[in-house]
Design a protein around this motif. Structure first.
Motif, PDB file in Angstrom:
ATOM      1  N   LYS A  52      10.336 -15.612  43.791  1.00  0.00           N
ATOM      2  CA  LYS A  52       8.868 -15.580  43.869  1.00  0.00           C
ATOM      3  C   LYS A  52       8.421 -14.485  44.829  1.00  0.00           C
TER       4      LYS A  52
ATOM      5  N   SER B 284       6.565 -27.735  52.005  1.00  0.00           N
ATOM      6  CA  SER B 284       6.446 -26.798  53.114  1.00  0.00           C
ATOM      7  C   SER B 284       6.411 -25.380  52.584  1.00  0.00           C
TER       8      SER B 284
ATOM      9  N   ARG C 167      19.969 -29.066  44.459  1.00  0.00           N
ATOM     10  CA  ARG C 167      20.578 -29.054  45.794  1.00  0.00           C
ATOM     11  C   ARG C 167      21.684 -30.095  45.859  1.00  0.00           C
TER      12      ARG C 167
ATOM     13  N   ILE D 226       4.148 -21.667  49.203  1.00  0.00           N
ATOM     14  CA  ILE D 226       4.499 -23.047  49.537  1.00  0.00           C
ATOM     15  C   ILE D 226       5.144 -23.691  48.315  1.00  0.00           C
TER      16      ILE D 226
ATOM     17  N   ARG E 299       5.451 -14.996  54.720  1.00  0.00           N
ATOM     18  CA  ARG E 299       6.800 -14.428  54.719  1.00  0.00           C
ATOM     19  C   ARG E 299       6.870 -13.136  55.530  1.00  0.00           C
TER      20      ARG E 299
ATOM     21  N   HIS F  53      12.839 -23.174  59.018  1.00  0.00           N
ATOM     22  CA  HIS F  53      12.375 -23.250  57.623  1.00  0.00           C
ATOM     23  C   HIS F  53      13.427 -22.530  56.793  1.00  0.00           C
ATOM     24  N   HIS F  54      13.173 -21.319  56.348  1.00  0.00           N
ATOM     25  CA  HIS F  54      14.246 -20.503  55.784  1.00  0.00           C
ATOM     26  C   HIS F  54      14.072 -19.111  56.375  1.00  0.00           C
TER      27      HIS F  54
ATOM     28  N   GLU G 249      18.305 -22.432  51.166  1.00  0.00           N
ATOM     29  CA  GLU G 249      17.448 -23.557  51.563  1.00  0.00           C
ATOM     30  C   GLU G 249      18.228 -24.552  52.409  1.00  0.00           C
TER      31      GLU G 249
ATOM     32  N   GLN H 278      12.780 -19.319  45.735  1.00  0.00           N
ATOM     33  CA  GLN H 278      12.242 -18.589  46.882  1.00  0.00           C
ATOM     34  C   GLN H 278      12.309 -17.063  46.746  1.00  0.00           C
TER      35      GLN H 278
ATOM     36  N   SER I  93      15.879 -23.228  45.168  1.00  0.00           N
ATOM     37  CA  SER I  93      14.434 -23.044  44.963  1.00  0.00           C
ATOM     38  C   SER I  93      14.263 -21.628  44.418  1.00  0.00           C
TER      39      SER I  93
ATOM     40  N   GLN J 111       9.607 -28.882  41.781  1.00  0.00           N
ATOM     41  CA  GLN J 111       8.634 -28.434  42.783  1.00  0.00           C
ATOM     42  C   GLN J 111       7.470 -27.728  42.112  1.00  0.00           C
TER      43      GLN J 111
HETATM   44  N1  ASP Z   1      11.228 -22.454  49.077  1.00  0.00           N
HETATM   45  C1  ASP Z   1      10.680 -23.379  50.040  1.00  0.00           C
HETATM   46  C2  ASP Z   1      11.275 -24.763  49.825  1.00  0.00           C
HETATM   47  O1  ASP Z   1      11.814 -25.054  48.767  1.00  0.00           O
HETATM   48  C3  ASP Z   1       9.206 -23.490  49.955  1.00  0.00           C
HETATM   49  C4  ASP Z   1       8.484 -22.259  50.350  1.00  0.00           C
HETATM   50  O2  ASP Z   1       8.733 -21.731  51.443  1.00  0.00           O
HETATM   51  O3  ASP Z   1       7.623 -21.823  49.582  1.00  0.00           O
HETATM   52  O4  ASP Z   1      11.175 -25.608  50.682  1.00  0.00           O
END
Ligand code: ASP
Length: 620
Positions: A209, A518, A228, A564, A522, A479-480, A182, A206, A204, A242
Motif C-alpha cells: 500500500k 492501528s 499470521r 491504518i 509513514r 508499531h512497524h 508485522e 503494508q 498485511s 482487515q
Molecule cells: N499494516 C498495519 C497492521 O497490519 C496497519 C497499518 O499500519 O496501516 O497492523
C-alpha cells in the motif's frame, strides 16, 4: 422417489409472507426445519435464509402431497405449491414474522433428502463447537449464523461505499509475496519453479500500500486477507480480514475522520448511530488515566491521589514519598458485607502480588484525628471524578454506590520493577479492569442497551517509537519499522541519543478496551528509513537484503503518506453481539489452527513434495 425441480420457480422467500397475502397462490422452496405429524394434518416448517413459513399438508386437500410430507424429514429440501391462508383465531405465532399465516399445500416436491443431521439447525444453541465446525454447512444454516453473515456483508458494503465516495480506489495486492514485518511468523509457500525458494503470505499489505502511494494512487483501500502464523490465542485466527487503507499528504486527523466516517456507516447498518469525532488522547495520557494503552472508557478513569497523601501522612503510613498513589471507583459496587469486603481486600493484595504495591486502607486514616480529614478528601476526590464520569456516561447512580480502591507502594527494599511509575499505573489499571469484570453485575456498564452508548471509541496517539526487549536487550519497533517518528524527535537527534523518549506518529483506534486497528504516518524519506532500520539493529546490508526494493522505491519521489488497518472480523463480531470471531468467519479454524470441515492442514504425497523439492524431516 425424489422429484425434479422442472420449470418450477419460487415466488416468495420463506420469511416474506404476511396477512396481506391471504389467499394468494405461492411457491416456496427451502429446508424442512421441523415436521409435526397430526395424522391427516402434517405441518412442515419450511426454512430459507430469510425465515420460516408454516406449511400445512391436509390429506383432504391433496393426499399425494400429504403422503410425501409423511416421508419428509428434517433438512429435506422441498418445494411447496399452495395458497396463503390467514391462521385461525388464536393460532397466530407472535414469535414468527410469518406467524399470522400458513401455506396450504396443493403440491409438495421432495427435491432432496438429508441424512439425520448430527444436530438440528432448528436448535437454538449447540454446545459442542467441534461438531458445529465439522458440519459447518449445517451450522451456517442456523438463523443466527445466517444473520451474522448478512450483517457482515452489509457492513463490508457500507465501508466500501463510504470509502469509494471519499475517493479511495480498491486495489488488490498479492497473496504470494515476501515477508512483511508485522512481527509474526510467516506462512510460507514453496516454489516449484525456483527450487529452495519460498513465497510468504502477507501478514498485511503494508509495503504494497505504501508503494501504491508512491505509484500515485492517492487513496487506496482493500478489504484484505492477512496471514499470521502466531501462537493462537482464543480470539485469533491464522487468516483474518482487515480494512486496510492508505492516503497521501495526510495529517493524523485526516486518517481519523475517514475511519470515523466508515465506522459510522458500518455501525449504521446495524442501527447504531455513532457520533464523531471520537475522543482522542496520547499514549501517556492513556497510561496515566487508565493504566493501559487501550482504555475501556465505559468505566471511570483512575484518579491520581498523590497530592492528597501529604508527606506526613505518607511517613505515618509508611508510604513511599515520591511515587504516585492511585485510586479508582467501581460504580455501584460499594454495597459489600464485612466478609465480602475482607475477601476483596485479600483478593486485591494477592492481585498485586509481590509487586511492592499495596491496598490503601482508608479506614486507618479515619481512626486518627490527624488524618481523618484527609480520608474525607480522598473519598471526595474519587467521588468527584466518578460523578464527572457519570455525567459523560449519562447513566444514573446512587450517592453511596462507590467502591474506593486505592493503592500505595510500601516502603522497603525497592521492588524488582525498580520504581518505574509507569509500571504502577499499569498495575493499578489492570486491577481496575479486573474489579470491573468482577462487579459487572453490579455496575452493569458492560450491558448492551442496543444504542450508541454501548460503544466507547477512543483514539490513542503518540505511541513510543521503540519497545525495549529485556530478553534480547534490543530496541524493537513498537508499531512497524515504516512508522514515522515525530519530526521534533528526529530533529533533536533522539533516534540515537534517547530511543526511549522517541514518540511515533502512530495511532490506535480502541473500542471498549479492545484495539480495533492501528496505523501511522509513514516515513517517506530514504535517509530517515535507513536510519530507523539502523536504530533497530538492522545493518545496511540486512536492510537492503530484506527491503532493498522498498528503499529503492523511496528514492523516486515518495509523497508523505499514512494509513491504518482495522480488523473487519472483530467489528462484525462486536456488532453481532458475538463472543468469538468464529461466529463471524464462515470457515474458521480452531484454536489449534485446524479447519475441522476440510481437515486441514494435512500431509501431502511424496510426489507433491518431490515436485516442490522438499523432504519432511520428521512427521508429528
Ligand atoms: N499494516 C498495519 C497492521 O497490519 C496497519 C497499518 O499500519 O496501516 O497492523
Amino acid at each position: 422417489m425424489l422429484d425434479f425441480l422442472g420449470s418450477l420457480q419460487r415466488t416468495h422467500m420463506c420469511g416474506q409472507l404476511r396477512a396481506e397475502q391471504d389467499g394468494q397462490p405461492v411457491v416456496l422452496m427451502g429446508w424442512v426445519n421441523r415436521r409435526r405429524d397430526h395424522g391427516n394434518l402434517i405441518f412442515l416448517d419450511v426454512r430459507d435464509r430469510t425465515g420460516i413459513t408454516q406449511v400445512v399438508l391436509d390429506k383432504e386437500v391433496s393426499s399425494e402431497a400429504h403422503a410425501k410430507a409423511e416421508a419428509a424429514r428434517s433438512e429435506y429440501v422441498v418445494a411447496v405449491k399452495g395458497k396463503v391462508r390467514r391462521r385461525g383465531a388464536g393460532l397466530d405465532n407472535p414469535n414468527m414474522p410469518t406467524g399470522q399465516i400458513e401455506v396450504v399445500a396443493s403440491e409438495l416436491l421432495l427435491l432432496n433428502e438429508a441424512k439425520t443431521p448430527p444436530f438440528s439447525p432448528a436448535d437454538e444453541a449447540i454446545a459442542n463447537e467441534e461438531v458445529r465446525l465439522k458440519y459447518r454447512y449445517l451450522d451456517l444454516r442456523r438463523p443466527p449464523m445466517q444473520a451474522n453473515f448478512a450483517l457482515r456483508s452489509r457492513v463490508a458494503m457500507a465501508i466500501r461505499n463510504y470509502l469509494v465516495e471519499q475517493g479511495f480506489l480498491e486495489i488488490e495486492t498479492p497473496f504470494m509475496t515476501r515477508s512483511t514485518p508485522e512481527g509474526a511468523r510467516d506462512y510460507l509457500v514453496p516454489s516449484r519453479v525456483h527450487a529452495g525458494s519460498f513465497y510468504a503470505l502477507p501478514q498485511s499489505p503494508q509495503i504494497f500500500k505504501q508503494i501504491l502511494m508512491i505509484s500515485g494512487f492517492d487513496r487506496y483501500f482493500q478489504i484484505a486477507r492477512c496471514f499470521r502464523d502466531e501462537d493462537l490465542r482464543a480470539d485469533r485466527q491464522p487468516e483474518f480480514t482487515q480494512i486496510d487503507l492508505e492516503m497521501t499528504f495526510p495529517r493524523q486527523e485526516t486518517v481519523f475522520r475517514v475511519v470515523e466516517g466508515f465506522l459510522t456507516a458500518a455501525f449504521g447498518t446495524a442501527g447504531i448511530h455513532l457520533t464523531s469525532p471520537f475522543v482522542q488522547m496520547t499514549y501517556d495520557e492513556a497510561i496515566k488515566n487508565y493504566g493501559i494503552d487501550k482504555p475501556d472508557m465505559r468505566l471511570p478513569a483512575m484518579v491520581d491521589l498523590s497530592s492528597e497523601l501529604t508527606p506526613e501522612l505518607r511517613e505515618a503510613l509508611k508510604i513511599e514519598q515520591n511515587l504516585p498513589v492511585l485510586g479508582f471507583a467501581i460504580p455501584n459496587a460499594a454495597n459489600l458485607s464485612g466478609t465480602q469486603f475482607k475477601a476483596l481486600v485479600a483478593e486485591v493484595r494477592s492481585f498485586l502480588g509481590d509487586s511492592g504495591l499495596d491496598y490503601l486502607d482508608t479506614s486507618r486514616l479515619k481512626s486518627s484525628p490527624r488524618f481523618a480529614p484527609l480520608e474525607e478528601l480522598i473519598v471526595q476526590k474519587l467521588r468527584a471524578a466518578y460523578l464527572a464520569f457519570l455525567e459523560t456516561a449519562s447513566r444514573g447512580a446512587k450517592d453511596d454506590d462507590l467502591l474506593v480502591g486505592v493503592i500505595t507502594p510500601k516502603l522497603g527494599t525497592p521492588p524488582k520493577w525498580n520504581h518505574d511509575p509507569q509500571w504502577i499505573y499499569k498495575r493499578v489499571g489492570a486491577l481496575r479492569l479486573e474489579l470491573a469484570k468482577k462487579y459487572a453485575d453490579k455496575h452493569k456498564l458492560f450491558e448492551q442497551t442496543g444504542t450508541a452508548a454501548d460503544f466507547k471509541f477512543v483514539w490513542v496517539t503518540d505511541f513510543p517509537m521503540y519497545e525495549w526487549d529485556e530478553e534480547t536487550k534490543t530496541w524493537n519497533a513498537a508499531h512497524h519499522p515504516f512508522t514515522s517518528p515525530h519530526e521534533e524527535d528526529i530533529k533533536a537527534g533522539r533516534l540515537t541519543s534517547d530511543k526511549g523518549a522517541v514518540r511515533a506518529l502512530a495511532y490506535d483506534i480502541v473500542l471498549n478496551g479492545t484495539e480495533l486497528g492501528s496505523g501511522s504516518i509513514r516515513i517517506h524519506r530514504k535517509d530517515v528509513q535507513a536510519e530507523i532500520f539502523r536504530s533497530l539493529g538492522m545493518s545496511d546490508a540486512e536492510a537492503k537484503e530484506r527491503f532493498g526494493f522498498f528503499l529503492d522505491a523511496l528514492e523516486y519521489g515518495t509523497p508523505p503518506h499514512g494509513g491504518i488497518a482495522l480488523g473487519l472480523d472483530r467489528i462484525v463480531m462486536i456488532l453481532a453481539g458475538a463472543t468469538s470471531l468464529r461466529e463471524v468467519i464462515a470457515f474458521p479454524k480452531t484454536a489449534r489452527a485446524i479447519d475441522l470441515m476440510v481437515d486441514a492442514p494435512t500431509p501431502v504425497s511424496d510426489a507433491q513434495l518431490r515436485e516442490l523439492h522438499l523432504r519432511i524431516a520428521a512427521r508429528s
